[in-house]
Design a protein around this motif. Structure first.
Motif, PDB file in Angstrom:
ATOM      1  N   ALA A  88       0.826  -1.208   0.000  1.00 24.13           N
ATOM      2  CA  ALA A  88       0.000   0.000   0.000  1.00 24.13           C
ATOM      3  C   ALA A  88       0.861   1.260   0.000  1.00 24.13           C
ATOM      4  O   ALA A  88       2.047   1.227   0.340  1.00 24.13           O
ATOM      5  CB  ALA A  88      -0.922   0.004   1.212  1.00 24.13           C
ATOM      6  N   THR A  89       0.227   2.354  -0.378  1.00 29.83           N
ATOM      7  CA  THR A  89       0.845   3.668  -0.358  1.00 29.83           C
ATOM      8  C   THR A  89       0.152   4.503   0.710  1.00 29.83           C
ATOM      9  O   THR A  89      -1.073   4.488   0.799  1.00 29.83           O
ATOM     10  CB  THR A  89       0.683   4.362  -1.734  1.00 29.83           C
ATOM     11  OG1 THR A  89       1.304   3.559  -2.725  1.00 29.83           O
ATOM     12  CG2 THR A  89       1.311   5.741  -1.729  1.00 29.83           C
ATOM     13  N   PHE A  90       0.922   5.231   1.502  1.00 31.69           N
ATOM     14  CA  PHE A  90       0.354   6.097   2.526  1.00 31.69           C
ATOM     15  C   PHE A  90       0.381   7.545   2.049  1.00 31.69           C
ATOM     16  O   PHE A  90       1.389   8.029   1.550  1.00 31.69           O
ATOM     17  CB  PHE A  90       1.138   5.981   3.828  1.00 31.69           C
ATOM     18  CG  PHE A  90       0.650   6.904   4.903  1.00 31.69           C
ATOM     19  CD1 PHE A  90       1.396   8.008   5.284  1.00 31.69           C
ATOM     20  CD2 PHE A  90      -0.573   6.684   5.510  1.00 31.69           C
ATOM     21  CE1 PHE A  90       0.938   8.870   6.265  1.00 31.69           C
ATOM     22  CE2 PHE A  90      -1.043   7.537   6.491  1.00 31.69           C
ATOM     23  CZ  PHE A  90      -0.284   8.631   6.875  1.00 31.69           C
ATOM     24  N   VAL A  91      -0.761   8.234   2.201  1.00 26.44           N
ATOM     25  CA  VAL A  91      -0.868   9.652   1.883  1.00 26.44           C
ATOM     26  C   VAL A  91      -1.395  10.359   3.127  1.00 26.44           C
ATOM     27  O   VAL A  91      -2.528  10.112   3.545  1.00 26.44           O
ATOM     28  CB  VAL A  91      -1.811   9.913   0.688  1.00 26.44           C
ATOM     29  CG1 VAL A  91      -1.939  11.402   0.424  1.00 26.44           C
ATOM     30  CG2 VAL A  91      -1.318   9.191  -0.556  1.00 26.44           C
ATOM     31  N   PRO A  92      -0.583  11.229   3.746  1.00 25.45           N
ATOM     32  CA  PRO A  92      -1.054  11.923   4.946  1.00 25.45           C
ATOM     33  C   PRO A  92      -2.139  12.943   4.623  1.00 25.45           C
ATOM     34  O   PRO A  92      -2.147  13.540   3.554  1.00 25.45           O
ATOM     35  CB  PRO A  92       0.205  12.605   5.479  1.00 25.45           C
ATOM     36  CG  PRO A  92       1.162  12.655   4.348  1.00 25.45           C
ATOM     37  CD  PRO A  92       0.784  11.563   3.385  1.00 25.45           C
ATOM     38  N   LYS A  93      -3.066  13.097   5.574  1.00 25.50           N
ATOM     39  CA  LYS A  93      -4.108  14.123   5.465  1.00 25.50           C
ATOM     40  C   LYS A  93      -3.625  15.384   6.167  1.00 25.50           C
ATOM     41  O   LYS A  93      -2.893  15.283   7.146  1.00 25.50           O
ATOM     42  CB  LYS A  93      -5.398  13.647   6.137  1.00 25.50           C
ATOM     43  CG  LYS A  93      -6.198  12.663   5.357  1.00 25.50           C
ATOM     44  CD  LYS A  93      -7.460  12.377   6.139  1.00 25.50           C
ATOM     45  CE  LYS A  93      -8.445  11.566   5.364  1.00 25.50           C
ATOM     46  NZ  LYS A  93      -9.644  11.309   6.144  1.00 25.50           N
ATOM     47  N   PRO A  94      -4.039  16.541   5.735  1.00 23.72           N
ATOM     48  CA  PRO A  94      -4.897  16.726   4.565  1.00 23.72           C
ATOM     49  C   PRO A  94      -4.091  16.504   3.290  1.00 23.72           C
ATOM     50  O   PRO A  94      -2.985  17.011   3.153  1.00 23.72           O
ATOM     51  CB  PRO A  94      -5.365  18.170   4.682  1.00 23.72           C
ATOM     52  CG  PRO A  94      -4.317  18.862   5.497  1.00 23.72           C
ATOM     53  CD  PRO A  94      -3.730  17.813   6.402  1.00 23.72           C
ATOM     54  N   ALA A  95      -4.657  15.715   2.408  1.00 24.91           N
ATOM     55  CA  ALA A  95      -3.972  15.347   1.177  1.00 24.91           C
ATOM     56  C   ALA A  95      -4.272  16.370   0.081  1.00 24.91           C
ATOM     57  O   ALA A  95      -5.429  16.632  -0.216  1.00 24.91           O
ATOM     58  CB  ALA A  95      -4.411  13.974   0.720  1.00 24.91           C
ATOM     59  N   ARG A  96      -3.221  16.931  -0.476  1.00 26.75           N
ATOM     60  CA  ARG A  96      -3.420  17.813  -1.627  1.00 26.75           C
ATOM     61  C   ARG A  96      -3.901  16.956  -2.788  1.00 26.75           C
ATOM     62  O   ARG A  96      -3.462  15.811  -2.953  1.00 26.75           O
ATOM     63  CB  ARG A  96      -2.114  18.502  -2.005  1.00 26.75           C
ATOM     64  CG  ARG A  96      -1.669  19.539  -1.009  1.00 26.75           C
ATOM     65  CD  ARG A  96      -0.522  20.409  -1.502  1.00 26.75           C
ATOM     66  NE  ARG A  96       0.179  19.917  -2.670  1.00 26.75           N
ATOM     67  CZ  ARG A  96       1.499  19.874  -2.787  1.00 26.75           C
ATOM     68  NH1 ARG A  96       2.266  20.282  -1.808  1.00 26.75           N
ATOM     69  NH2 ARG A  96       2.064  19.425  -3.899  1.00 26.75           N
ATOM     70  N   PRO A  97      -4.797  17.488  -3.599  1.00 25.05           N
ATOM     71  CA  PRO A  97      -5.328  16.704  -4.725  1.00 25.05           C
ATOM     72  C   PRO A  97      -4.249  16.124  -5.632  1.00 25.05           C
ATOM     73  O   PRO A  97      -4.351  14.980  -6.060  1.00 25.05           O
ATOM     74  CB  PRO A  97      -6.214  17.701  -5.473  1.00 25.05           C
ATOM     75  CG  PRO A  97      -6.642  18.671  -4.425  1.00 25.05           C
ATOM     76  CD  PRO A  97      -5.460  18.790  -3.487  1.00 25.05           C
ATOM     77  N   ASP A  98      -3.183  16.890  -5.911  1.00 17.34           N
ATOM     78  CA  ASP A  98      -2.141  16.379  -6.797  1.00 17.34           C
ATOM     79  C   ASP A  98      -1.402  15.192  -6.178  1.00 17.34           C
ATOM     80  O   ASP A  98      -1.061  14.237  -6.866  1.00 17.34           O
ATOM     81  CB  ASP A  98      -1.160  17.486  -7.200  1.00 17.34           C
ATOM     82  CG  ASP A  98      -0.431  18.123  -6.033  1.00 17.34           C
ATOM     83  OD1 ASP A  98      -0.993  18.175  -4.913  1.00 17.34           O
ATOM     84  OD2 ASP A  98       0.709  18.595  -6.231  1.00 17.34           O
ATOM     85  N   ARG A  99      -1.180  15.213  -4.871  1.00 19.08           N
ATOM     86  CA  ARG A  99      -0.509  14.090  -4.212  1.00 19.08           C
ATOM     87  C   ARG A  99      -1.397  12.855  -4.203  1.00 19.08           C
ATOM     88  O   ARG A  99      -0.937  11.744  -4.412  1.00 19.08           O
ATOM     89  CB  ARG A  99      -0.110  14.459  -2.792  1.00 19.08           C
ATOM     90  CG  ARG A  99       1.041  15.423  -2.775  1.00 19.08           C
ATOM     91  CD  ARG A  99       1.642  15.552  -1.426  1.00 19.08           C
ATOM     92  NE  ARG A  99       2.729  16.519  -1.492  1.00 19.08           N
ATOM     93  CZ  ARG A  99       3.110  17.241  -0.482  1.00 19.08           C
ATOM     94  NH1 ARG A  99       2.520  17.113   0.680  1.00 19.08           N
ATOM     95  NH2 ARG A  99       4.102  18.090  -0.614  1.00 19.08           N
TER      96      ARG A  99
END
Length: 122
Positions: free
Chosen positions: A98-109
């Motif tokens: 899996a890939t982790f994306v921290p919040k708040p996540a920018r739309p591009d990320r």
């Protein structure tokens, strides 16, 4: 495969975040199926729901959280890409696929993670 040919199962309990992320993904050409809890998403999986990418928050009401859902999908659907989002750093707890994306996540990320264009800068 183009974004318009991919289906995202989006699991998020916060209605405004769900709507915002669903709009971002739809505008990028993804088909989006929404679930407001990991329990609901798991029930959808049991019906044989077809999707290419799971995007899930971690903390949700119910018996399952997003980490359990991601782990289940990683084992039961190894062909599905998984993106886990959270306001706290749980990157060490997510499945290795899996890939982790921290919040708040920018739309591009978020779109980079969903599209598989990694790495993602913090």
């Amino acid at each position: 495969m183009q974004a318009s040919q991919k289906t995202v199962l989006l699991v998020e309990d916060e209605p405004l975040i769900l709507m915002d992320v669903a709009d971002t993904l739809s505008e990028a050409g993804f088909q989006v199926i929404e679930a407001r809890s990991a329990d609901r998403a798991a029930a959808m999986l049991m019906t044989g729901l077809a999707f290419d990418i799971l995007v899930t928050d971690v903390d949700m009401p119910g018996t399952l959280n997003g980490l359990a859902l991601a782990a289940f999908v990683a084992v039961s659907r190894p062909d599905v890409d998984i993106v886990v989002t959270s306001g706290r750093d749980v990157s060490h707890l997510i499945p290795s696929v899996a890939t982790f994306v921290p919040k708040p996540a920018r739309p591009d990320r978020l779109l980079c993670a969903v599209s598989g264009n990694l790495p993602i800068a913090a």
